[in-house]
Design a protein around this motif. Sequence first.
Motif, PDB file in Angstrom:
ATOM      1  N   ALA A  49       0.934  -1.140  -0.007  1.00 32.82           N
ATOM      2  CA  ALA A  49       0.012   0.095  -0.023  1.00 32.82           C
ATOM      3  C   ALA A  49       0.815   1.275  -0.059  1.00 32.82           C
ATOM      4  O   ALA A  49       0.124   2.370  -0.268  1.00 32.82           O
ATOM      5  N   LEU A  50       2.149   1.044   0.504  1.00 35.23           N
ATOM      6  CA  LEU A  50       3.070   2.439   0.528  1.00 35.23           C
ATOM      7  C   LEU A  50       3.334   2.690  -0.960  1.00 35.23           C
ATOM      8  O   LEU A  50       3.411   4.055  -1.155  1.00 35.23           O
ATOM      9  N   GLY A  51       3.088   2.009  -1.979  1.00 34.18           N
ATOM     10  CA  GLY A  51       3.305   2.492  -3.255  1.00 34.18           C
ATOM     11  C   GLY A  51       2.248   2.179  -4.186  1.00 34.18           C
ATOM     12  O   GLY A  51       1.948   3.031  -5.279  1.00 34.18           O
ATOM     13  N   SER A  68      11.088   6.526  -3.010  1.00 36.47           N
ATOM     14  CA  SER A  68      10.159   6.941  -3.439  1.00 36.47           C
ATOM     15  C   SER A  68       9.914   6.065  -4.819  1.00 36.47           C
ATOM     16  O   SER A  68       8.795   6.518  -5.498  1.00 36.47           O
ATOM     17  N   TRP A  69      10.736   5.529  -5.492  1.00 30.43           N
ATOM     18  CA  TRP A  69      10.599   4.709  -6.762  1.00 30.43           C
ATOM     19  C   TRP A  69       9.337   3.629  -6.582  1.00 30.43           C
ATOM     20  O   TRP A  69       8.892   3.413  -7.621  1.00 30.43           O
ATOM     21  N   VAL A  70       8.892   3.279  -5.386  1.00 30.17           N
ATOM     22  CA  VAL A  70       7.863   2.395  -5.202  1.00 30.17           C
ATOM     23  C   VAL A  70       6.600   3.126  -5.791  1.00 30.17           C
ATOM     24  O   VAL A  70       5.687   2.403  -5.833  1.00 30.17           O
ATOM     25  N   ARG A  71       6.475   4.428  -5.774  1.00 31.78           N
ATOM     26  CA  ARG A  71       5.159   5.105  -6.210  1.00 31.78           C
ATOM     27  C   ARG A  71       5.104   5.250  -7.604  1.00 31.78           C
ATOM     28  O   ARG A  71       3.695   5.909  -8.006  1.00 31.78           O
ATOM     29  N   TYR A  72       5.847   4.976  -8.377  1.00 31.46           N
ATOM     30  CA  TYR A  72       6.072   5.265  -9.948  1.00 31.46           C
ATOM     31  C   TYR A  72       6.245   3.831 -10.793  1.00 31.46           C
ATOM     32  O   TYR A  72       7.267   3.414 -10.182  1.00 31.46           O
ATOM     33  N   GLY A  73       5.692   3.813 -11.993  1.00 33.65           N
ATOM     34  CA  GLY A  73       6.197   3.124 -13.011  1.00 33.65           C
ATOM     35  C   GLY A  73       6.431   1.642 -12.427  1.00 33.65           C
ATOM     36  O   GLY A  73       5.525   0.861 -11.826  1.00 33.65           O
ATOM     37  N   HIS A  74       7.644   1.184 -12.687  1.00 35.07           N
ATOM     38  CA  HIS A  74       8.143  -0.298 -12.266  1.00 35.07           C
ATOM     39  C   HIS A  74       7.927  -0.676 -10.960  1.00 35.07           C
ATOM     40  O   HIS A  74       7.488  -1.687 -10.239  1.00 35.07           O
ATOM     41  N   GLY A  75       8.407   0.367 -10.107  1.00 33.99           N
ATOM     42  CA  GLY A  75       7.942   0.409  -8.679  1.00 33.99           C
ATOM     43  C   GLY A  75       6.794   0.243  -8.459  1.00 33.99           C
ATOM     44  O   GLY A  75       6.449  -0.699  -7.320  1.00 33.99           O
ATOM     45  N   GLN A  76       5.808   0.833  -8.817  1.00 29.19           N
ATOM     46  CA  GLN A  76       4.524   0.748  -8.411  1.00 29.19           C
ATOM     47  C   GLN A  76       3.905  -0.599  -9.010  1.00 29.19           C
ATOM     48  O   GLN A  76       3.133  -1.167  -8.032  1.00 29.19           O
ATOM     49  N   MET A  77       4.225  -1.056  -9.970  1.00 33.85           N
ATOM     50  CA  MET A  77       3.759  -2.474 -10.492  1.00 33.85           C
ATOM     51  C   MET A  77       4.453  -3.540  -9.359  1.00 33.85           C
ATOM     52  O   MET A  77       3.565  -4.398  -8.981  1.00 33.85           O
ATOM     53  N   LEU A  78       5.471  -3.386  -9.030  1.00 31.94           N
ATOM     54  CA  LEU A  78       6.033  -4.231  -7.973  1.00 31.94           C
ATOM     55  C   LEU A  78       5.097  -4.187  -6.668  1.00 31.94           C
ATOM     56  O   LEU A  78       4.779  -5.359  -5.809  1.00 31.94           O
TER      57      LEU A  78
END
Length: 520
Positions: A49-51, A68-78
């Motif tokens: 949920a953090l991303g 912060s990368w978990v909120r965007y692009g591949h980070g959010q997909m992960l």
Amino acid sequence: MDEMATTTDPAPGAPAQAHPAARVRVPSRFPYRTIAMGTLGSLLLLIGALGAGGILIRDPVLGHGPLSWVRYGHGQMLANAVLYGGFALVVWAWVRLGRYMLAGRIGSRPILVAAACWMAPLLISPPLFTRDVFSYLGQGAQLLHGLDPYEHGPAELEVLRDVVQNVHPVWQTTPAPYGPLFLLIAKGVVALTGDNVIAGVIATRLVLLIGLAMMLWALPRLVRHLGGKLPITVWLAVASPMTVIHLVGGPHNDLLMLGFLTIGVLAALERKHAVAIVLVTIGMLIKPTAAVALPFLVWVWANHLPHPSRIRNFLQAGVISVGLFGIVFVVGTWVSLGSFNLGWVTGLQAPTLVTNWLNFPTGIGQLAHTLVNLVITVPESPFVTVARALAMLTLAAFGVRQWWKARNGGNEAIFRMAMTLLATAILAPPTLPWYLTWGFVIASAFPWRRRHLAIVVAVASFLVLAYYPTGEQALYDWWFVVVVLALSVYAAASLLRPDPLGLVGAWRRQPEVPDFVAKD
């Protein structure tokens, strides 16, 4: 409280008849691994949920940090993958608990422990599958700073910008659809947490847990009146993903309303009728849907009065109930808003802006439009409007019929109340997934058939996933919907038979739930 779980054949509302083998017991063992599985799933929900959840516009935790990368692009997909994996573990653990319960291997205590372990990580999680809590805070901020939430949207507030900017765009300019007492509670939360949205979300969850505590107090007593089995009731109403993920992980103010509703229903069955009317009216001042229960409680009261004239008893119960309702309604509104402001009644129109096929009449209207649109280009709105109008007439007829059939009071009145609450969630626009808890929580205290429990598993699993973790609807992502439906049906089948598709292999298969649990 911790009796061994067995179920009998009658459906909810029907008299319970013990099966000859219903007292057979299977050696019990505390389900540590199953509880740990669900707890791991809940932790993964928190991490994902953090991303991928209801993240903030300006996130002070991850916004510009190394993660912060978990909120965007591949980070959010992960993050999404982690979150959905956590959800799968929670549902798997819930289904396993259900099998142990039906086999008589565990009672209510392990289920309560499981629910507590699964809820704990979500108390500090970003909102899951919804952004409604940001609306709660925005409307509480309006009331705190003198802006009428029933006349204005949060966007007009010039202070607490972090709170306001996280309100979903649809609700930025719409009036509040909640009762005045809940807005007073939201005002208190914002007065305490200010512009700290994370603290506001956590504080809101903690306040709403009061409703859960009220449910936990009332449900064992309701079971004794309504003839159900406590482990099944706790499994359905407390440990279900609908409660754990939607009502707590959301969070949603329905949880607090349900607390007042369950205790109010219990009070009516225990002949404390004035208390029942007061409590359910308070619940209505939190979430207006609780008002559906009030006419049914009048029948319960009337049938407890000693006079031989049924008409006199009904009039007496009805007049006193209306009087109590009026007093609580006026005082509660005045205390909450500082005046007798009925603007919240018109605010109930705001949720009808949500249009999707999860609301049955809306789906019928959209389907009719799609078919007609193959021949001639026409707008969708008239089709949906007509379908919704017909559904409201149907709901009114259904509600009146259920109310009349409840005229003998007792358990029959409570069962028909639960069915009317369910019908309201399905037929009145909009239908949001957590709305079905209104009827399910009351119905959980009645006897249940095994196959009906399996249907609840399928419905609960599907309804959580009907929206994306961000709170946006997923109902028109058709491939996603097909996958979710298939997995929900598989989860339902798994309650009745472990590994129904034989995916694990016969050598590792667990024994099926014994026939003595409930014969269909």
